[in-house]
Design an enzyme around this catalytic site. Structure first.
Site, PDB file in Angstrom:
ATOM      1  N   SER A 154       0.834  -1.215   0.000  1.00 35.91           N
ATOM      2  CA  SER A 154       0.000   0.000   0.000  1.00 35.91           C
ATOM      3  C   SER A 154       0.864   1.259   0.000  1.00 35.91           C
ATOM      4  O   SER A 154       0.593   2.219  -0.728  1.00 35.91           O
ATOM      5  CB  SER A 154      -0.905   0.031   1.237  1.00 35.91           C
ATOM      6  OG  SER A 154      -1.851  -0.977   1.167  1.00 35.91           O
TER       7      SER A 154
ATOM      8  N   SER B  90     -13.332   1.842   2.357  1.00 34.88           N
ATOM      9  CA  SER B  90     -12.309   1.517   1.357  1.00 34.88           C
ATOM     10  C   SER B  90     -11.214   2.572   1.356  1.00 34.88           C
ATOM     11  O   SER B  90     -11.443   3.739   1.015  1.00 34.88           O
ATOM     12  CB  SER B  90     -12.933   1.427  -0.036  1.00 34.88           C
ATOM     13  OG  SER B  90     -11.895   1.382  -1.003  1.00 34.88           O
TER      14      SER B  90
ATOM     15  N   ASP C 192      -7.028  -7.962   4.526  1.00 36.28           N
ATOM     16  CA  ASP C 192      -6.102  -8.779   3.738  1.00 36.28           C
ATOM     17  C   ASP C 192      -5.590 -10.001   4.513  1.00 36.28           C
ATOM     18  O   ASP C 192      -4.876 -10.830   3.953  1.00 36.28           O
ATOM     19  CB  ASP C 192      -4.898  -7.934   3.285  1.00 36.28           C
ATOM     20  CG  ASP C 192      -5.321  -6.883   2.257  1.00 36.28           C
ATOM     21  OD1 ASP C 192      -6.365  -7.067   1.609  1.00 36.28           O
ATOM     22  OD2 ASP C 192      -4.601  -5.876   2.109  1.00 36.28           O
TER      23      ASP C 192
ATOM     24  N   ARG D 119     -12.769 -14.546  -1.799  1.00 36.92           N
ATOM     25  CA  ARG D 119     -11.955 -15.205  -0.765  1.00 36.92           C
ATOM     26  C   ARG D 119     -12.782 -16.038   0.209  1.00 36.92           C
ATOM     27  O   ARG D 119     -12.230 -16.926   0.863  1.00 36.92           O
ATOM     28  CB  ARG D 119     -11.091 -14.174  -0.025  1.00 36.92           C
ATOM     29  CG  ARG D 119      -9.912 -13.743  -0.873  1.00 36.92           C
ATOM     30  CD  ARG D 119      -8.906 -12.881  -0.135  1.00 36.92           C
ATOM     31  NE  ARG D 119      -7.825 -12.535  -1.045  1.00 36.92           N
ATOM     32  CZ  ARG D 119      -7.090 -11.438  -0.946  1.00 36.92           C
ATOM     33  NH1 ARG D 119      -7.303 -10.577   0.035  1.00 36.92           N
ATOM     34  NH2 ARG D 119      -6.129 -11.195  -1.819  1.00 36.92           N
TER      35      ARG D 119
ATOM     36  N   ARG E  61      -2.655 -14.122  -2.019  1.00 36.54           N
ATOM     37  CA  ARG E  61      -2.753 -14.362  -0.564  1.00 36.54           C
ATOM     38  C   ARG E  61      -3.257 -15.780  -0.258  1.00 36.54           C
ATOM     39  O   ARG E  61      -2.921 -16.350   0.784  1.00 36.54           O
ATOM     40  CB  ARG E  61      -3.630 -13.306   0.103  1.00 36.54           C
ATOM     41  CG  ARG E  61      -3.013 -11.913  -0.008  1.00 36.54           C
ATOM     42  CD  ARG E  61      -3.617 -10.908   0.949  1.00 36.54           C
ATOM     43  NE  ARG E  61      -3.385  -9.559   0.487  1.00 36.54           N
ATOM     44  CZ  ARG E  61      -2.240  -8.885   0.669  1.00 36.54           C
ATOM     45  NH1 ARG E  61      -1.254  -9.431   1.325  1.00 36.54           N
ATOM     46  NH2 ARG E  61      -2.119  -7.661   0.195  1.00 36.54           N
TER      47      ARG E  61
HETATM   48  C1  S3P Z   1      -5.592  -1.255  -0.071  1.00 36.00           C
HETATM   49  C2  S3P Z   1      -6.826  -1.252   0.505  1.00 36.00           C
HETATM   50  C3  S3P Z   1      -7.633  -2.470   0.714  1.00 36.00           C
HETATM   51  C4  S3P Z   1      -6.753  -3.709   0.638  1.00 36.00           C
HETATM   52  C5  S3P Z   1      -5.818  -3.705  -0.533  1.00 36.00           C
HETATM   53  C6  S3P Z   1      -4.913  -2.497  -0.481  1.00 36.00           C
HETATM   54  C7  S3P Z   1      -4.904   0.021  -0.264  1.00 36.00           C
HETATM   55  O1  S3P Z   1      -8.621  -2.524  -0.303  1.00 36.00           O
HETATM   56  O2  S3P Z   1      -7.564  -4.867   0.586  1.00 36.00           O
HETATM   57  O3  S3P Z   1      -5.007  -4.875  -0.546  1.00 36.00           O
HETATM   58  O4  S3P Z   1      -3.687   0.025  -0.549  1.00 36.00           O
HETATM   59  O5  S3P Z   1      -5.567   1.059  -0.155  1.00 36.00           O
HETATM   60  P1  S3P Z   1     -10.055  -1.754  -0.142  1.00 36.00           P
HETATM   61  O6  S3P Z   1      -9.790  -0.296  -0.181  1.00 36.00           O
HETATM   62  O7  S3P Z   1     -10.845  -2.235  -1.336  1.00 36.00           O
HETATM   63  O8  S3P Z   1     -10.605  -2.258   1.137  1.00 36.00           O
END
Ligand code: S3P
Length: 429
Positions: A15, A159, A312, A343, A388
């Protein structure tokens, strides 16, 4: 039986790596990024930025990004290929939306089935012209515009990607954007904004809800970024060390961001012996060492309200639950259906194939302890191309001495190309 021992530095956080590249591209000058995760997903973001006119070169182990300033992207001459990466697509759709360019975003089969309207609905309200496939999916065409109307958004879904996309868009708009999260999500974007001295106001509305206010257009001065290591990648080895007798490992440089390490609290409540020591702060993120010793685990109930912080980690937490005494109930997992695979299905179907008692009821997963399962014959694990899932079952495989046959290990490079190498470094016979 093999055990896990020793100490390693985990690769850069996924991220933070995406965000480091995008922020660097918006700076007015050169940014050196160190410990960038060089995984397939992150390289998609890097490559698309070069198509948008950003010069990026590798020097020694670091990446140099020559930012063009906010509003500095140029018209790409081909479709922007996001591969498997939801973060690349959503963050960059936001970032280009306030530039006067036309872009087409495409992705692989999995990404082309993941929802995009959760972001575009806000951009459309601001005046962006967007065409989606079947109203929700890639390929997506967007005509960016620096005159979109900055406004207040109340995010319906938790999100971090949507929040961050709206922030990247806002940085090039004239006027004030306010984003209200009704459920808090990971906050790396805000942490990097603080580090890069971008002015914004963050207020807690309730314990679980926050508002962010910022005004553009913004000139961001370049500052080098050191990426903290990925706690979600560390999670695989943490669970490995917990479930494999005689293991004891220390993982270094891990981002200790509260929005990312909730899985450690869960594992501790299950009985896991895990110690965390903060060592320093790098580019706005606290980092430290995590020490893990083999432990006897108990089942646990995890409420739906925790899901944004564990999103995750459910696959590897399910592996931990499969080895725990008693029942584990994980509630409110509907978002898991929209990840790199469904998942809920990929966790439950594979655990059931091995012989575990596992049920999915609507959006909940229930895993009941079974007397230690003995795998006599080979069991084929279907990853659905989901990195994952591949890593979680590779960890479980350590207990079953390679009787689990993982159908597609190559997908691991999506988030953790050094996974195998690091696992071998920690493995002792
Ligand atoms: C992420 C946010 C999450 C996560 C993804 C990375 C990010 O997704 O599952 O692996 O870097 O902002 P969502 O924003 O869809 O929850």
């Amino acid at each position: 039986m093999l055990k896990l021992k020793g100490s390693i530095k985990i690769s850069g956080d996924k991220s933070i790596s995406h965000r480091a590249l995008i922020f660097a591209s918006l700076c007015t000058g050169r940014v050196k990024i160190s410990n960038l995760l060089e995984s397939d997903d992150v390289m998609r973001t890097l490559k698309i930025l070069t198509k948008l006119g950003i010069k990026i070169v590798k020097r020694d182990k670091n990446w140099l990004v020559f930012g063009n300033g906010t509003g500095g992207y140029i018209q790409p001459n081909q479709a922007l290929q996001c591969g498997n990466s939801g973060t690349t697509s959503r963050l960059l759709i936001g970032a280009v939306s306030s530039n006067p360019i036309k872009c087409t975003f495409i992705g692989d089969d999995s990404l082309s089935k993941r929802p995009m309207s959760r972001l575009t609905l806000y951009l459309e309200k601001m005046g962006a012209k967007i065409e989606l496939t079947k109203k929700d999916y890639l390929p997506l065409h967007i005509s960016g515009d620096m005159n979109l109307i900055p406004m207040e958004h109340i995010l319906q879904k938790a999100s971090a990607q949507v929040k961050s996309a709206l922030i990247f868009s806002a940085l090039n708009l004239r006027g004030k954007t306010k984003i209200i999260e009704t459920k808090n999500t990971r906050d790396h974007t805000e942490k990097l904004m603080e580090y890069l001295k971008i002015k914004f106001k963050k207020e807690m509305i309730t314990k679980n809800s926050t508002s962010i206010e910022l005004s553009g257009p913004y000139e961001i001065k370049p500052r080098d970024i050191n990426v903290a290591s990925d706690p979600s990648s560390a999670a695989f080895f943490i669970v490995g060390a917990l479930i494999i007798p005689k293991s004891n490992i220390t993982l270094k440089n891990i981002a200790l961001n509260k929005t990312r390490i909730a899985f450690i609290d869960v594992l501790k409540k299950m009985g896991g012996k895990i110690k965390i020591k903060k060592t320093k702060t790098i580019s706005g993120e606290d980092v430290g060492e995590i020490n893990v010793t083999h432990s006897l685990l108990n089942g646990i109930k995890i409420n739906a309200s925790s899901s944004p912080y564990l999103i995750d980690e459910y696959p590897i937490l399910s592996v931990a639950a499969s080895q725990a005494k008693g029942i584990t109930i994980m509630r409110g997992l509907s978002e898991l259906r929209h990840k790199e695979s469904d998942r809920i299905k990929s966790i439950t179907s594979n655990l059931a194939k091995i012989g575990f008692h596992v049920i999915s009821k609507k959006d909940d997963i229930i895993i009941k302890s079974t007397k230690k399962i003995k795998v006599k014959n080979r069991v084929k694990i279907k990853t659905y191309g989901d990195h994952r899932i591949a890593m979680s079952f590779s960890i479980l495989n350590l207990l079953y001495e390679n009787k689990l046959i993982i159908d597609n290990e190559s997908c691991i490079s999506i988030s953790y190309p050094d996974f195998r190498k690091h696992l071998e470094m920690l493995s002792i016979l």
